[in-house]
Design a protein around this motif. Structure first.
Motif, PDB file in Angstrom:
ATOM      1  N   ARG A   2       0.827  -1.202   0.000  1.00 28.55           N
ATOM      2  CA  ARG A   2       0.000   0.000   0.000  1.00 28.55           C
ATOM      3  C   ARG A   2       0.863   1.255   0.000  1.00 28.55           C
ATOM      4  N   LYS A   3       0.487   2.212  -0.851  1.00 32.42           N
ATOM      5  CA  LYS A   3       1.197   3.485  -0.883  1.00 32.42           C
ATOM      6  C   LYS A   3       0.796   4.338   0.294  1.00 32.42           C
ATOM      7  N   GLU A   4       1.731   5.129   0.798  1.00 35.00           N
ATOM      8  CA  GLU A   4       1.448   6.080   1.876  1.00 35.00           C
ATOM      9  C   GLU A   4       0.612   7.219   1.300  1.00 35.00           C
ATOM     10  N   SER A   5      -0.394   7.644   2.032  1.00 31.45           N
ATOM     11  CA  SER A   5      -1.250   8.743   1.582  1.00 31.45           C
ATOM     12  C   SER A   5      -0.492  10.058   1.617  1.00 31.45           C
ATOM     13  N   LYS A   6      -0.940  10.984   0.782  1.00 29.85           N
ATOM     14  CA  LYS A   6      -0.388  12.340   0.742  1.00 29.85           C
ATOM     15  C   LYS A   6      -1.519  13.299   1.064  1.00 29.85           C
ATOM     16  N   TYR A   7      -1.170  14.427   1.685  1.00 26.59           N
ATOM     17  CA  TYR A   7      -2.172  15.383   2.142  1.00 26.59           C
ATOM     18  C   TYR A   7      -1.773  16.813   1.822  1.00 26.59           C
ATOM     19  N   ILE A   8      -2.778  17.679   1.689  1.00 28.33           N
ATOM     20  CA  ILE A   8      -2.565  19.122   1.608  1.00 28.33           C
ATOM     21  C   ILE A   8      -3.490  19.775   2.631  1.00 28.33           C
ATOM     22  N   ILE A   9      -3.141  20.997   3.028  1.00 30.75           N
ATOM     23  CA  ILE A   9      -3.891  21.722   4.054  1.00 30.75           C
ATOM     24  C   ILE A   9      -4.422  23.024   3.472  1.00 30.75           C
ATOM     25  N   SER A  49      -2.449  24.176  -6.833  1.00 33.15           N
ATOM     26  CA  SER A  49      -1.214  23.655  -7.437  1.00 33.15           C
ATOM     27  C   SER A  49       0.041  24.091  -6.666  1.00 33.15           C
ATOM     28  N   ASP A  50      -0.058  25.152  -5.869  1.00 34.55           N
ATOM     29  CA  ASP A  50       1.075  25.626  -5.064  1.00 34.55           C
ATOM     30  C   ASP A  50       1.170  24.927  -3.711  1.00 34.55           C
ATOM     31  N   ALA A  51       0.154  24.171  -3.326  1.00 34.84           N
ATOM     32  CA  ALA A  51       0.056  23.603  -1.968  1.00 34.84           C
ATOM     33  C   ALA A  51       1.226  22.689  -1.635  1.00 34.84           C
ATOM     34  N   LYS A  52       1.685  22.796  -0.396  1.00 40.34           N
ATOM     35  CA  LYS A  52       2.712  21.888   0.116  1.00 40.34           C
ATOM     36  C   LYS A  52       2.076  20.515   0.294  1.00 40.34           C
ATOM     37  N   VAL A  53       2.731  19.487  -0.207  1.00 41.17           N
ATOM     38  CA  VAL A  53       2.221  18.121  -0.104  1.00 41.17           C
ATOM     39  C   VAL A  53       2.960  17.416   1.038  1.00 41.17           C
ATOM     40  N   PHE A  54       2.195  16.905   1.995  1.00 43.52           N
ATOM     41  CA  PHE A  54       2.757  16.170   3.125  1.00 43.52           C
ATOM     42  C   PHE A  54       2.665  14.686   2.809  1.00 43.52           C
ATOM     43  N   ASP A  55       3.819  14.023   2.763  1.00 43.57           N
ATOM     44  CA  ASP A  55       3.876  12.590   2.477  1.00 43.57           C
ATOM     45  C   ASP A  55       3.670  11.805   3.761  1.00 43.57           C
ATOM     46  N   LEU A  60       2.340  14.890   8.001  1.00 48.44           N
ATOM     47  CA  LEU A  60       1.149  15.730   8.198  1.00 48.44           C
ATOM     48  C   LEU A  60       1.106  16.227   9.638  1.00 48.44           C
ATOM     49  N   LYS A  61       1.346  15.329  10.599  1.00 46.79           N
ATOM     50  CA  LYS A  61       1.356  15.724  12.010  1.00 46.79           C
ATOM     51  C   LYS A  61       2.425  16.776  12.274  1.00 46.79           C
ATOM     52  N   SER A  62       3.587  16.637  11.669  1.00 48.76           N
ATOM     53  CA  SER A  62       4.651  17.625  11.820  1.00 48.76           C
ATOM     54  C   SER A  62       4.195  18.998  11.311  1.00 48.76           C
ATOM     55  N   HIS A  80     -11.039  28.407   9.951  1.00 52.17           N
ATOM     56  CA  HIS A  80     -11.227  26.971   9.728  1.00 52.17           C
ATOM     57  C   HIS A  80     -10.033  26.374   8.989  1.00 52.17           C
ATOM     58  N   LEU A  81      -9.842  25.088   9.232  1.00 53.22           N
ATOM     59  CA  LEU A  81      -8.725  24.330   8.690  1.00 53.22           C
ATOM     60  C   LEU A  81      -9.288  23.083   8.030  1.00 53.22           C
ATOM     61  N   GLU A  82      -8.826  22.805   6.821  1.00 55.13           N
ATOM     62  CA  GLU A  82      -9.273  21.607   6.107  1.00 55.13           C
ATOM     63  C   GLU A  82      -8.056  20.813   5.665  1.00 55.13           C
ATOM     64  N   ILE A  83      -8.143  19.503   5.785  1.00 52.43           N
ATOM     65  CA  ILE A  83      -7.084  18.610   5.332  1.00 52.43           C
ATOM     66  C   ILE A  83      -7.668  17.755   4.221  1.00 52.43           C
ATOM     67  N   TYR A  84      -6.996  17.732   3.093  1.00 52.85           N
ATOM     68  CA  TYR A  84      -7.447  16.965   1.932  1.00 52.85           C
ATOM     69  C   TYR A  84      -6.435  15.885   1.594  1.00 52.85           C
ATOM     70  N   ARG A  85      -6.936  14.720   1.226  1.00 50.96           N
ATOM     71  CA  ARG A  85      -6.054  13.698   0.663  1.00 50.96           C
ATOM     72  C   ARG A  85      -5.648  14.194  -0.720  1.00 50.96           C
ATOM     73  N   TYR A  86      -4.370  14.170  -0.983  1.00 51.07           N
ATOM     74  CA  TYR A  86      -3.826  14.665  -2.245  1.00 51.07           C
ATOM     75  C   TYR A  86      -3.786  13.516  -3.245  1.00 51.07           C
ATOM     76  N   GLU A  87      -4.545  13.636  -4.287  1.00 51.95           N
ATOM     77  CA  GLU A  87      -4.567  12.622  -5.351  1.00 51.95           C
ATOM     78  C   GLU A  87      -3.692  13.109  -6.498  1.00 51.95           C
ATOM     79  N   TYR A  88      -2.909  12.216  -7.040  1.00 55.79           N
ATOM     80  CA  TYR A  88      -2.022  12.586  -8.143  1.00 55.79           C
ATOM     81  C   TYR A  88      -1.917  11.400  -9.079  1.00 55.79           C
TER      82      TYR A  88
END
Length: 90
Positions: A2-9, A49-55, A60-62, A80-88
């Motif tokens: 399984r691949k590790e998920s990626k996230y953007i905030i 497209s500029d968002a930092k991607v957390f691997d 993400l916790k960091s 408010h704060l939103e966390i999205y799974r980054y799909e690529y």
């Protein structure tokens, strides 16, 4: 395997792109460092497209810890704060 998920905030209406802006505050000593460290200003962009991607969840916790530090020691605040799974696609 399984691949590790990626996230953007997303903070309010902008995407988090980094933490390296001008210095805004000093933290207490963090981790191994016994000296206060300079915190950079949070950088935001309206473009996804500029968002930092957390691997992965650990990175993400960091990133969330860095946001918290800027709220606690600096003057950063948000509604408010939103966390999205980054799909690529590779």
């Amino acid at each position: 395997m399984r691949k590790e998920s990626k996230y953007i905030i997303k903070i309010d209406d902008d995407y988090l792109i980094g933490f390296e802006g001008r210095g805004i505050a000093k933290t207490s000593h963090n981790g191994w460092s016994q000296q206060p460290t300079e915190m950079g200003e949070i950088q935001l962009s309206k473009y996804r497209s500029d968002a930092k991607v957390f691997d992965g969840k650990i990175n993400l916790k960091s990133g969330l810890n860095k946001l918290y530090d800027r709220m606690r020691y600096g003057n950063f605040d948000f509604d408010h704060l939103e966390i999205y799974r980054y799909e690529y696609s590779e």
